[in-house]
Structures are given as structure tokens and as C-alpha cells.
Design a protein around this motif. Structure first.
Motif, PDB file in Angstrom:
ATOM      1  N   TYR A  73       1.016  58.104  32.444  1.00 24.20           N
ATOM      2  CA  TYR A  73       1.194  57.311  33.787  1.00 24.20           C
ATOM      3  C   TYR A  73       2.046  58.023  34.547  1.00 24.20           C
ATOM      4  O   TYR A  73       1.931  58.019  35.801  1.00 24.20           O
ATOM      5  CB  TYR A  73       1.565  55.827  33.143  1.00 24.20           C
ATOM      6  N   ILE A  74       3.083  58.627  34.035  1.00 25.92           N
ATOM      7  CA  ILE A  74       4.289  59.008  34.722  1.00 25.92           C
ATOM      8  C   ILE A  74       3.813  60.262  35.433  1.00 25.92           C
ATOM      9  O   ILE A  74       4.033  60.614  36.366  1.00 25.92           O
ATOM     10  CB  ILE A  74       5.545  59.209  33.768  1.00 25.92           C
ATOM     11  N   ASP A  75       2.791  60.977  34.516  1.00 30.58           N
ATOM     12  CA  ASP A  75       2.463  62.239  35.091  1.00 30.58           C
ATOM     13  C   ASP A  75       1.168  62.380  35.892  1.00 30.58           C
ATOM     14  O   ASP A  75       0.479  63.241  36.072  1.00 30.58           O
ATOM     15  CB  ASP A  75       2.111  63.330  33.518  1.00 30.58           C
ATOM     16  N   GLY A  76       0.644  60.986  36.017  1.00 29.73           N
ATOM     17  CA  GLY A  76      -0.456  60.702  36.705  1.00 29.73           C
ATOM     18  C   GLY A  76      -1.893  61.242  36.281  1.00 29.73           C
ATOM     19  O   GLY A  76      -2.614  61.669  36.906  1.00 29.73           O
ATOM     20  N   ASP A  77      -1.842  60.953  34.905  1.00 27.64           N
ATOM     21  CA  ASP A  77      -2.710  61.478  34.232  1.00 27.64           C
ATOM     22  C   ASP A  77      -3.837  60.515  33.695  1.00 27.64           C
ATOM     23  O   ASP A  77      -4.580  60.633  32.743  1.00 27.64           O
ATOM     24  CB  ASP A  77      -2.287  62.231  32.866  1.00 27.64           C
ATOM     25  N   LEU A  78      -3.594  59.179  34.235  1.00 34.58           N
ATOM     26  CA  LEU A  78      -4.509  58.184  33.578  1.00 34.58           C
ATOM     27  C   LEU A  78      -5.809  57.945  34.483  1.00 34.58           C
ATOM     28  O   LEU A  78      -5.788  58.348  35.805  1.00 34.58           O
ATOM     29  CB  LEU A  78      -3.801  56.678  33.737  1.00 34.58           C
ATOM     30  N   ALA A 137       9.719  51.814  31.237  1.00 34.77           N
ATOM     31  CA  ALA A 137       9.064  52.429  32.237  1.00 34.77           C
ATOM     32  C   ALA A 137       9.858  53.158  32.984  1.00 34.77           C
ATOM     33  O   ALA A 137      10.095  54.509  33.290  1.00 34.77           O
ATOM     34  CB  ALA A 137       7.659  52.014  32.823  1.00 34.77           C
ATOM     35  N   ASP A 138      10.727  52.464  33.594  1.00 35.49           N
ATOM     36  CA  ASP A 138      11.948  53.008  34.572  1.00 35.49           C
ATOM     37  C   ASP A 138      12.825  53.861  33.684  1.00 35.49           C
ATOM     38  O   ASP A 138      13.207  54.810  34.311  1.00 35.49           O
ATOM     39  CB  ASP A 138      12.716  51.986  34.815  1.00 35.49           C
ATOM     40  N   SER A 139      13.201  53.465  32.519  1.00 33.76           N
ATOM     41  CA  SER A 139      14.191  54.350  31.838  1.00 33.76           C
ATOM     42  C   SER A 139      13.271  55.646  31.416  1.00 33.76           C
ATOM     43  O   SER A 139      14.046  56.604  31.509  1.00 33.76           O
ATOM     44  CB  SER A 139      14.375  53.539  30.586  1.00 33.76           C
ATOM     45  N   LEU A 140      12.395  55.729  31.028  1.00 28.03           N
ATOM     46  CA  LEU A 140      11.486  56.938  30.933  1.00 28.03           C
ATOM     47  C   LEU A 140      11.508  58.020  31.884  1.00 28.03           C
ATOM     48  O   LEU A 140      11.715  59.069  31.723  1.00 28.03           O
ATOM     49  CB  LEU A 140      10.116  56.565  30.250  1.00 28.03           C
ATOM     50  N   LYS A 141      11.179  57.284  33.003  1.00 27.87           N
ATOM     51  CA  LYS A 141      11.015  57.880  34.201  1.00 27.87           C
ATOM     52  C   LYS A 141      12.364  58.534  34.632  1.00 27.87           C
ATOM     53  O   LYS A 141      12.554  59.706  35.273  1.00 27.87           O
ATOM     54  CB  LYS A 141      10.533  57.265  35.364  1.00 27.87           C
ATOM     55  N   HIS A 142      13.429  57.931  34.371  1.00 30.89           N
ATOM     56  CA  HIS A 142      14.731  58.307  34.575  1.00 30.89           C
ATOM     57  C   HIS A 142      15.058  59.513  33.569  1.00 30.89           C
ATOM     58  O   HIS A 142      15.615  60.536  33.990  1.00 30.89           O
ATOM     59  CB  HIS A 142      15.792  57.191  34.437  1.00 30.89           C
ATOM     60  N   THR A 143      14.639  59.490  32.446  1.00 30.51           N
ATOM     61  CA  THR A 143      14.796  60.669  31.554  1.00 30.51           C
ATOM     62  C   THR A 143      13.845  61.966  32.174  1.00 30.51           C
ATOM     63  O   THR A 143      14.560  63.131  32.122  1.00 30.51           O
ATOM     64  CB  THR A 143      13.993  60.070  30.187  1.00 30.51           C
ATOM     65  N   VAL A 144      12.920  61.688  32.598  1.00 31.07           N
ATOM     66  CA  VAL A 144      11.983  62.842  32.955  1.00 31.07           C
ATOM     67  C   VAL A 144      12.847  63.465  34.326  1.00 31.07           C
ATOM     68  O   VAL A 144      12.818  64.662  34.578  1.00 31.07           O
ATOM     69  CB  VAL A 144      10.613  62.313  33.379  1.00 31.07           C
ATOM     70  N   ASP A 145      13.268  62.497  35.155  1.00 29.95           N
ATOM     71  CA  ASP A 145      14.022  62.912  36.261  1.00 29.95           C
ATOM     72  C   ASP A 145      15.070  63.662  35.918  1.00 29.95           C
ATOM     73  O   ASP A 145      15.677  64.657  36.571  1.00 29.95           O
ATOM     74  CB  ASP A 145      14.297  61.895  37.452  1.00 29.95           C
ATOM     75  N   THR A 146      16.024  63.262  34.993  1.00 24.56           N
ATOM     76  CA  THR A 146      17.185  64.067  34.674  1.00 24.56           C
ATOM     77  C   THR A 146      16.775  65.519  34.009  1.00 24.56           C
ATOM     78  O   THR A 146      17.558  66.265  34.486  1.00 24.56           O
ATOM     79  CB  THR A 146      18.003  63.161  33.397  1.00 24.56           C
TER      80      THR A 146
END
Lengths: 90, 208
Positions: A19-24, A46-55
Motif C-alpha cells: 500500500y505504501i509503495d503504491g503496489d496494490l 499504517a501511519d507508523s510504518l510510513k513514518h519508519t519508511v520516511d525516516t
């Protein structure tokens, strides 16, 4: 509104990276987005996982420290000044 | 209602374009453009620096790895026939250069190190990862510094191959296809490992 079943949450958790990668697929994406609107736990996840990716991505966008950059430039200057001889060495 | 998480690829075009100009840069360098060659050599060293710190966890090896990546790039740039493949070649080269620089250290056994052998330096020195950015307020610099230290620690908890995948995909912005080519596994495997690694990283970064 009924709370989403935990099994559904577990299944969708496996899709969060895609979802975060726009792969769905559009249908998968709509389904997950709809679930997130109804499920605060999954939304937080979901917000937390995206925050991890952004970090992680911020670390890649950071410039090198000035002293490291300066040494890197000096190495390049030395190498290019030595010309073809540096290419021949193995 | 909480905001729905946004799509990272759509919301962060700089990430997508970060690695996109390697082929053009290589073509220009091969055509004798000195500025392009200098940029290419700088990029090779930047990658080696980040790799040393975030994947190998050894800031003191960074200079050796940067020198190795610089020389390899300079010597082979002219011979590369497929500029589109240059980016994955560069990342594989940097990966090998970082491993070689570990091997050359006098206090290390004289054998090839796999990624499984690599760990955080015993003194835990992380000062070099604090990035100088005079345009930022001190509190922002401090916050970024904290974040990077947390990220560094969290990365070291991952399995070495997963750490490499996170580095290539998230930090360097490679596509999953390119990550698969550098690591030597399938794209599906990259996605599975990346998801697991992200969950593990999240747990460490969110921990109080």
C-alpha cells in the motif's frame, strides 16, 4: 458500525508495505483504505510504518558531512590529475 | 477520522528520481565530459559512505570503502557497454568495496567477510552520521541526529541481508527490481523481506 475482525486486520497488515509503495491493485487499495478509515489500530499501524519508511528515506537524502565531502573531492582531483595511468592500474 | 496514509512513491517524487540519472551521467562521462565524471565519482563515494555507516556499521571503514569505490568506478566506467545497468553495477561494486575494506583492516582475520559477519563497532561511535546542515535550526539538527542514531541502531538489529535490502530500497531509493539485481534474489523475495524488515524497524523506532 461494526469493529473490523482481527483476522481481517492481520490479512491487511500484510498488504501495508505494498500500500505504501503504491503496489496494490485499485480494488485492493480501495479495500484497504476503507478498512483503515474504520479501524484506528490499523490506521495507527499504517501511519507508523510510513513514518519508519520516511525516516529511512531522510537518511538517504542527507548530505555528507563537510569534512567527508572535502576528502572525497580531494580524492577525485588527485585521481583525475593522474590521468590514464590510474585507469591502467588494477 | 485519522488521515489515511499517503502513497510514498506518489508523494515523494525526489525518491523516485534519486537514482534515475546514472545512465545519462555515465554516457556523458564516457563522452569525455569531465564534470559528469566528477559527479559520478562523487556519487560512488557518497554511496560507499552511507553503506559503510548504515549497512556495515563501521564509520571508521568509510574512507577505505570510498577510495575503493572511487577507483573501481573510474577504471571501469569507460568499459561499461550498457549505461542502464550501471546503477546496479555501482551498488554491487560498493557492496564489495565495503566488504574488502573490512577484510583489509589489520585487526581483522584475513578472510572474506560475508554480510553475516558485520556488526556495529564496539565503541558505538556514531558521530560521523550526524549530518552538517547549516540551513537548519539547532533543534531540527538535534532531532535529525536523534532519528539517525535510532535508525542506525534499529538497522543493526535486522538480519544482514534484510538490512542491505532496506538500505538499497529505502535509503538509496532503488526500485525493487534493482534491489533484486544487486542482492541476487527474486523481486517477490525482496518485497517479502522488505515488509518484514519495515515491521521490525518500526518496532525499534517506536520503542520508548
Amino acid at each position: 458500525m461494526n469493529a473490523p475482525a482481527p483476522d481481517r486486520c492481520r490479512t491487511l497488515l500484510g498488504q501495508l508495505s505494498r500500500y505504501i509503495d503504491g503496489d496494490l491493485t485499485p480494488a485492493e487499495r480501495r479495500g484497504l483504505a476503507s478498512h483503515l478509515r474504520r479501524c484506528p489500530c490499523c490506521q495507527t499501524m499504517a501511519d507508523s510504518l510510513k513514518h519508519t519508511v520516511d525516516t529511512c528515506r531522510k537518511a538517504g537524502a542527507a548530505r555528507l558531512p563537510a569534512d567527508v565531502r572535502s576528502r572525497a573531492r580531494a580524492r577525485i582531483a588527485t585521481l583525475l590529475a593522474s590521468g590514464p595511468a590510474a585507469r591502467r592500474r588494477t | 477520522m485519522p488521515a489515511v496514509v499517503t502513497n510514498c512513491q506518489e508523494s515523494n517524487p525526489s525518491t523516485r528520481s534519486r537514482g534515475a540519472d546514472y545512465a545519462a551521467l555515465l554516457r556523458a562521462a564516457q563522452g569525455g565530459n569531465q564534470a559528469a565524471m566528477e559527479r559520478l565519482l562523487m556519487k560512488a563515494q557518497e554511496i560507499a559512505y552511507r553503506f559503510s555507516l548504515l549497512v556495515c556499521g563501521h564509520a571508521d571503514d568509510a574512507d577505505d570503502a570510498m577510495q575503493e569505490a572511487l577507483l573501481k568506478t573510474y577504471r571501469h566506467a569507460a568499459q561499461i557497454k550498457e549505461p542502464e545497468a550501471f546503477k546496479t553495477w555501482l551498488y554491487r561494486t560498493v557492496k564489495n568495496a565495503c566488504l574488502i575494506s573490512r577484510r583489509r583492516r589489520v585487526d581483522e582475520p584475513a578472510r572474506v567477510h560475508s554480510l553475516d559477519d558485520l556488526s556495529l563497532a564496539p565503541d558505538g561511535s556514531l558521530h560521523a552520521i550526524d549530518v552538517e546542515d547549516p540551513g537548519r535550526r539547532p533543534d531540527q539538527v538535534l532531532e535529525n541526529s536523534r532519528l539517525r542514531r535510532s535508525l542506525h541502531r534499529a538497522l543493526q538489529t535486522l538480519q544482514p541481508e534484510n538490512r542491505l535490502i532496506v538500505f538499497l530500497r529505502e535509503v538509496e531509493g532503488l526500485s525493487t527490481r534493482d534491489v533484486a539485481a544487486v542482492v541476487g534474489i527474486s523481486e517477490a523475495n525482496v518485497k517479502t523481506r522488505l515488509h518484514r524488515a519495515r515491521l521490525a524497524l518500526r518496532q525499534h523506532l517506536e520503542a520508548p
